[in-house]
Design a protein around this motif. Structure first.
Motif: not given
Length: 562
Positions: A74-76, A95-97, A102-103
């Protein structure tokens, strides 16, 4: 290990959804099961194969000084945004929040995260070079998952990253990885080629792929058996087959309603190779007229590297810019940028006349029009090697690994810098290197199977030897099984015993299906003569040996096979 205690759900029928041989056999032999489109569960046999492959990867990576680490999946988003790939990569990225809105994204690869770490930890040239690697899960939202574990949405990947102070260091790291990859794939029993490739979304100036020839492959590679030139067809160059120079006079030819090369060539009864296709494209810098030989196809990626992003001109744009309808465009008399494939340099051709229902015969490049020359065509069978003029071969292949010279693409964006010997701040020079363990397994099956099932190369087989006792209720048989099993374990040989109370035919079929390299068959008839049978799964060669010599004879037999 006992067959009766392992979960090995073999299947007799070929799954209807499977097309690739490796997909069919991995399902039938109980190596994997599909959870959803592009998502696979590796069952015990399949996981043992992956572990064998991963152990080879670790040994060869550490032999070149690589250090194993583990990065988050999982990456910011902001790290990917700094390199621009957050915006460049489209639907393939998950992609998720998070709960704070936060993306975030799920890692397709780890260039950004590895570079972020380097930016925090590397300060001086004294800390370089570094090679870090991991064997980690990746996720890519493939539009069309297919061919079993060859194209999936979740997959395991060995990815390593080199960090150097200069280009000379990068060249050394690149060669270290290339050499290690040769050892890895040879140890895994694969036939493969190292080919020139397109860096694609990874960026950088230089890239190579390692390709395993297979009909299940989605890539095509060109091979010159004379000089050794190899390349992915996406970047390959070739010399087009020559055409005889005609002695046509320059003249207009009436071609009523004949627009395509196929239509005009059939109408005039002339080979399509003598035609020039004129194609109008629109770019941010204006229109570009592209010329390609009539029997060739345009390589859009090659063209993109020359003119940037483009689109095909509409019929209205063609008429407005060139003053003629599509189908009758020619290269003569236009004041826009024009690019032609290099194979058109010599010869006399037929082109559109920029006039409805007419073409021109007898057109000579450089005499009747001026243009830029570039390699624009897709290589095809019959073309010649650009290095030695020998006919090239085109094969389908599975990509099993890749290496990239990234340069400073990521280090500049993420401020991964160091102080050199003179105290000057410089960006770290990077390389990226990937291998897909599941792709190795699938490629091994594609290259090593027969009508009965898988034939594993012995280095990555789930077990080295399978013992098949015909009658598990016979005490002498059981005594021999125990003796052999203990002897093999003491010699670090992985053994599977088929201790099921099944008919011999079922045991033999399953043994051939799952593909363990050596079978030991213990039957009452041979036992009366104090013998057992050793069978090579690949060649089906059978050797009878005495029970007293069975362990040493089997180990010697195993060591000789592929």
């Amino acid at each position: 290990m006992r067959f009766s205690k392992m979960f090995i759900p073999t299947m007799r029928e070929v799954p209807s959804e499977a097309e690739a041989i490796s997909h069919k056999l991995m399902l039938r032999a109980g190596y994997v099961r599909q959870l959803a489109s592009g998502l696979y569960i590796f069952l015990p046999l399949g996981w043992r194969v992956l572990n064998k492959i991963n152990n080879i990867l670790k040994e060869e990576m550490e032999a070149i000084g690589a250090q194993e680490i583990s990065m988050p999946i999982l990456h910011p988003a902001e790290i990917w945004q700094k390199t621009g790939r957050w915006y460049e990569i489209k639907d393939e990225m998950f992609r998720l929040k998070d709960r704070t809105d936060r993306d975030m994204c799920l890692g397709m690869t780890h260039e950004e995260i590895m570079t972020w770490l380097a930016s925090k930890e590397i300060r001086s040239y004294r800390q370089l070079p570094q090679i870090w690697y991991q064997i980690q899960t990746k996720l890519r939202d493939e539009a069309r998952p297919k061919s079993g574990v060859l194209r999936t949405r979740e997959f395991i990947m060995k990815d390593s990253y080199s960090f150097d102070a200069d280009e000379e260091g990068l060249e050394k790291s690149y060669k270290l990885h290339a050499d290690a990859y040769y050892k890895i794939f040879n140890r895994c029993g694969l036939k493969f080629y190292q080919v020139e490739s397109d860096p694609g979304m990874m960026g950088g100036a230089t890239a190579h792929e390692f390709m395993a020839p297979s009909l299940a492959g989605e890539d095509e590679i060109i091979i010159c058996n004379s000089c050794g030139y190899t390349a992915n067809i996406e970047v390959a160059y070739s010399i087009s087959s020559n055409i005889k120079d005609s002695e046509w006079e320059y003249e207009e030819v009436y071609t009523p309603q004949k627009r395509t090369v196929k239509e005009v060539s059939e109408f005039l009864n002339i080979n399509p190779a003598y035609f020039i296709k004129s194609l109008l494209f629109m770019t941010n810098k204006g229109p570009v007229l592209v010329l390609i030989r009539g029997d060739q196809d345009l390589h859009e990626k090659k063209l993109t590297k020359i003119i940037g992003q483009f689109r095909t001109a509409t019929k209205e744009e063609i008429t407005s810019i060139l003053g003629v309808e599509a189908g009758f465009i020619g290269p003569i008399g236009h004041n826009i940028r024009m690019i032609a494939d290099s194979c058109l340099k010599n010869g006399t051709y037929i082109t559109g006349a920029n006039k409805i229902d007419y073409h021109i015969k007898g057109v000579k490049p450089d005499l009747h029009f001026k243009t830029e020359w570039h390699d624009l065509h897709i290589v095809k069978t019959g073309d010649l090697c650009p290095k030695c003029n020998t006919p090239i071969i085109i094969e389908k292949a599975i990509e099993i690994g890749n290496i990239f010279k990234l340069g400073t693409k990521y280090s500049v964006s993420l401020n991964a810098v160091f102080l050199d010997k003179n105290g000057q701040e410089k960006p770290v020079i990077m390389g990226s290197y990937g291998i897909g363990p599941a792709r190795i397994a699938a490629a091994a099956i594609e290259q090593n199977h027969d009508a009965d099932g898988i034939i594993w190369p012995k280095s990555i087989a789930p077990f080295d030897i399978e013992i098949i006792p015909i009658n598990i209720n016979d005490n002498k048989t059981l005594d021999v099984v125990k003796m052999l099993y203990q002897g093999f374990i003491e010699n670090d040989i992985d053994v599977l015993i088929d201790d099921r109370d099944e008919r011999p035919g079922i045991k033999f079929k399953d043994a051939d299906l799952i593909g363990i390299p050596v079978h030991i068959i213990i039957g009452e008839k041979n036992l009366k003569n104090n013998q057992i049978e050793i069978k090579d799964r690949r060649t089906k060669e059978i050797k009878r040996v005495s029970i007293e010599n069975a362990i040493s004879e089997t180990i010697a037999f195993f060591q000789k096979i592929y």
